[in-house]
Design an enzyme around this catalytic site. Structure first.
Site, PDB file in Angstrom:
ATOM      1  N   TYR A  22       7.874   8.886 -14.823  1.00  0.00           N
ATOM      2  CA  TYR A  22       7.662  10.341 -14.945  1.00  0.00           C
ATOM      3  C   TYR A  22       7.495  10.969 -13.555  1.00  0.00           C
ATOM      4  CZ  TYR A  22       5.157  14.563 -16.639  1.00  0.00           C
ATOM      5  OH  TYR A  22       4.744  15.838 -16.915  1.00  0.00           O
TER       6      TYR A  22
ATOM      7  N   LYS B 208       9.829  13.719 -11.762  1.00  0.00           N
ATOM      8  CA  LYS B 208       9.296  15.028 -11.396  1.00  0.00           C
ATOM      9  C   LYS B 208       9.494  15.311  -9.895  1.00  0.00           C
ATOM     10  CE  LYS B 208       7.804  16.622 -15.358  1.00  0.00           C
ATOM     11  NZ  LYS B 208       8.702  17.584 -16.053  1.00  0.00           N
TER      12      LYS B 208
HETATM   13  N1  LIG Z   1       1.235  20.083 -20.717  1.00  0.00           N
HETATM   14  C1  LIG Z   1       0.922  19.855 -19.452  1.00  0.00           C
HETATM   15  O1  LIG Z   1      -0.246  19.968 -19.028  1.00  0.00           O
HETATM   16  C2  LIG Z   1       1.994  19.456 -18.472  1.00  0.00           C
HETATM   17  C3  LIG Z   1       1.602  19.000 -17.194  1.00  0.00           C
HETATM   18  C4  LIG Z   1       2.581  18.708 -16.255  1.00  0.00           C
HETATM   19  C5  LIG Z   1       3.915  18.860 -16.595  1.00  0.00           C
HETATM   20  N2  LIG Z   1       4.280  19.267 -17.851  1.00  0.00           N
HETATM   21  C6  LIG Z   1       5.700  19.390 -18.148  1.00  0.00           C
HETATM   22  O2  LIG Z   1       5.931  20.590 -18.875  1.00  0.00           O
HETATM   23  C7  LIG Z   1       7.026  20.389 -19.784  1.00  0.00           C
HETATM   24  C8  LIG Z   1       6.615  20.768 -21.196  1.00  0.00           C
HETATM   25  O3  LIG Z   1       5.579  19.917 -21.626  1.00  0.00           O
HETATM   26  P1  LIG Z   1       4.733  20.166 -22.968  1.00  0.00           P
HETATM   27  O4  LIG Z   1       3.355  19.789 -22.623  1.00  0.00           O
HETATM   28  O5  LIG Z   1       5.041  21.501 -23.525  1.00  0.00           O
HETATM   29  O6  LIG Z   1       5.349  19.006 -23.897  1.00  0.00           O
HETATM   30  P2  LIG Z   1       5.678  18.969 -25.482  1.00  0.00           P
HETATM   31  O7  LIG Z   1       5.764  17.534 -25.842  1.00  0.00           O
HETATM   32  O8  LIG Z   1       4.723  19.846 -26.231  1.00  0.00           O
HETATM   33  O9  LIG Z   1       7.115  19.649 -25.578  1.00  0.00           O
HETATM   34  C9  LIG Z   1       8.260  19.058 -25.040  1.00  0.00           C
HETATM   35  C10 LIG Z   1       9.448  19.423 -25.905  1.00  0.00           C
HETATM   36  O10 LIG Z   1      10.649  18.876 -25.302  1.00  0.00           O
HETATM   37  C11 LIG Z   1      11.496  18.436 -26.363  1.00  0.00           C
HETATM   38  N3  LIG Z   1      12.454  17.442 -25.865  1.00  0.00           N
HETATM   39  C12 LIG Z   1      12.177  16.175 -25.449  1.00  0.00           C
HETATM   40  N4  LIG Z   1      13.311  15.540 -25.103  1.00  0.00           N
HETATM   41  C13 LIG Z   1      14.341  16.426 -25.291  1.00  0.00           C
HETATM   42  C14 LIG Z   1      15.756  16.360 -25.085  1.00  0.00           C
HETATM   43  N5  LIG Z   1      16.336  15.239 -24.640  1.00  0.00           N
HETATM   44  N6  LIG Z   1      16.495  17.457 -25.361  1.00  0.00           N
HETATM   45  C15 LIG Z   1      15.907  18.609 -25.813  1.00  0.00           C
HETATM   46  N7  LIG Z   1      14.582  18.707 -26.043  1.00  0.00           N
HETATM   47  C16 LIG Z   1      13.798  17.638 -25.780  1.00  0.00           C
HETATM   48  C17 LIG Z   1      10.534  17.863 -27.390  1.00  0.00           C
HETATM   49  O11 LIG Z   1      11.124  17.761 -28.690  1.00  0.00           O
HETATM   50  C18 LIG Z   1       9.354  18.846 -27.323  1.00  0.00           C
HETATM   51  O12 LIG Z   1       9.467  19.872 -28.301  1.00  0.00           O
HETATM   52  C19 LIG Z   1       7.453  18.926 -19.607  1.00  0.00           C
HETATM   53  O13 LIG Z   1       8.532  18.846 -18.708  1.00  0.00           O
HETATM   54  C20 LIG Z   1       6.227  18.278 -19.031  1.00  0.00           C
HETATM   55  O14 LIG Z   1       6.542  17.111 -18.304  1.00  0.00           O
HETATM   56  C21 LIG Z   1       3.342  19.554 -18.800  1.00  0.00           C
END
Ligand SMILES: NC(=O)c1ccc[n+]([C@@H]2O[C@H](COP(=O)([O-])OP(=O)(O)OC[C@H]3O[C@@H](n4cnc5c(N)ncnc54)[C@H](O)[C@@H]3O)[C@@H](O)[C@H]2O)c1
Length: 305
Positions: free
Chosen positions: A164, A168
């Site tokens: 990851y 990133k």
């Molecule tokens: N939540 C946090 O605190 C946090 C922190 C750092 C980074 N992020 C990043 O933010 C982004 C969103 O995270 P989140 O927390 O909303 O996650 P989440 O799991 O709630 O949502 C991610 C969505 O991406 C979709 N997805 C996964 N693989 C896919 C693909 N191949 N094609 C299309 N859709 C796909 C999933 O079905 C899901 O609905 C991610 O990139 C994550 O790495 C989140």
């Protein structure tokens, strides 16, 4: 409804849940027509179910907005292309793409398998490339557009998510490359490192000192997609957003240098390097040590992102 994005067409990946969904809803509420993509997978990227993207389209329509669903896997070239093709076929252009889709497969590096490495890098890094690739070809002709990638504070390094973290870090370099390469075509590119309560952050085995809601992240993304950000010349940037906090990350730069008097040898480097170029202490390493001590004392470790 606001009008921050009036007349714009925006495509969002991973928009069926979490941060992506909040971005899609906020963009639509600010007047954008939205392409909602989600493959509908579990946090580990397995077991896709259909209908997640369509449900968000219905929410947007119920609020008086316009949207269309694309349920493709964004880690494929065809999926990225289709997202952009649907935007152009449905609404005639694409002004912004936001690559939010992401998955996690956590494992210590020494135990990590190819099945844990490949899909994580494919979803995050390639899944940003597939969309940027297709969108930038259209934006170059339009002479305008905005690309947004999603990174993480974990790009600095991660104990148990090397896959990851590497993806990133790659997204930041991809965003900076897009900012450099597309500047002359009027296209901007930026990255967002969010900290927000979603199913993905729910699995983090520590207290996050600074965390907010997906809507906090969506507000920043809407700004970055808007003419206001373009007019302010915002490109090639990485922003953290965690609840009330927004922070900008430094551009990478050389800190100190030393030149050889002639040709370097390992012996000469060993004599000169520690006292001249030295090291740049790694903040994450100090934090990991603190967390190990806290865990050994039976406390739930506290971590700033
Ligand atoms: N939540 C946090 O605190 C946090 C922190 C750092 C980074 N992020 C990043 O933010 C982004 C969103 O995270 P989140 O927390 O909303 O996650 P989440 O799991 O709630 O949502 C991610 C969505 O991406 C979709 N997805 C996964 N693989 C896919 C693909 N191949 N094609 C299309 N859709 C796909 C999933 O079905 C899901 O609905 C991610 O990139 C994550 O790495 C989140």
């Amino acid at each position: 409804m606001g009008n921050f994005l009036a007349g714009k067409v925006v495509a969002v990946t991973g928009a069926g849940r979490g941060i992506g969904r909040a971005v899609a809803l906020a963009a639509a509420a600010e007047g954008a027509r939205v392409v909602v993509n989600d493959y509908g997978v579990g946090v580990d990227g397995a077991a896709p179910v259909s209908g997640i993207a369509e449900a968000v389209v219905k929410e947007i329509e119920a609020a008086g907005g316009e949207a269309v669903a694309v349920a493709d896997d964004i880690s494929t070239m065809a999926g990225g292309q289709r997202l952009v093709d649907v935007a152009v076929a449905s609404y005639g252009r694409v002004d912004g793409v936001v690559c939010v889709a992401g998955i996690l497969r956590e494992r210590m590096l020494f135990n990590m398998t190819e099945e844990e490495w490949d899909p994580v890098v494919a979803t995050h890094l390639k899944g940003t490339f597939t969309v940027f690739r297709a969108a930038s070809a259209v934006m170059r002709k339009q002479g305008a557009g905005t690309l947004i990638g999603f990174t993480s504070g974990n790009h600095q390094g991660s104990v148990s998510q090397a896959n990851y973290s590497a993806a990133k870090g790659g997204i930041i370099s991809l965003v900076r490359s897009a900012a450099l390469g597309l500047h002359r075509y009027g296209v901007t590119a930026n990255a967002v490192a969010p900290v927000a309560r979603t199913r993905m952050s729910a699995g983090v085995p520590m207290e996050l000192a600074e965390i907010g809601e997906p809507e906090d992240v969506a507000a920043l993304v809407v700004y970055l997609l808007s003419e206001r950000a373009r007019e302010a010349g915002v490109t090639g940037q990485v922003y953290t957003v965690a609840g009330p906090k927004i922070a900008v990350w430094a551009q990478p730069r050389e800190l100190r240098s030393v030149y050889a008097d002639g040709v370097w040898s390992p012996e000469r480097i060993a004599e000169v390097l520690p006292g001249s170029v030295g090291v740049d202490p790694m903040p994450m390493l100090a934090r990991v040590e603190e967390m190990r001590r806290a865990a050994a004392d039976g406390e739930r470790p506290n971590a700033a992102q």
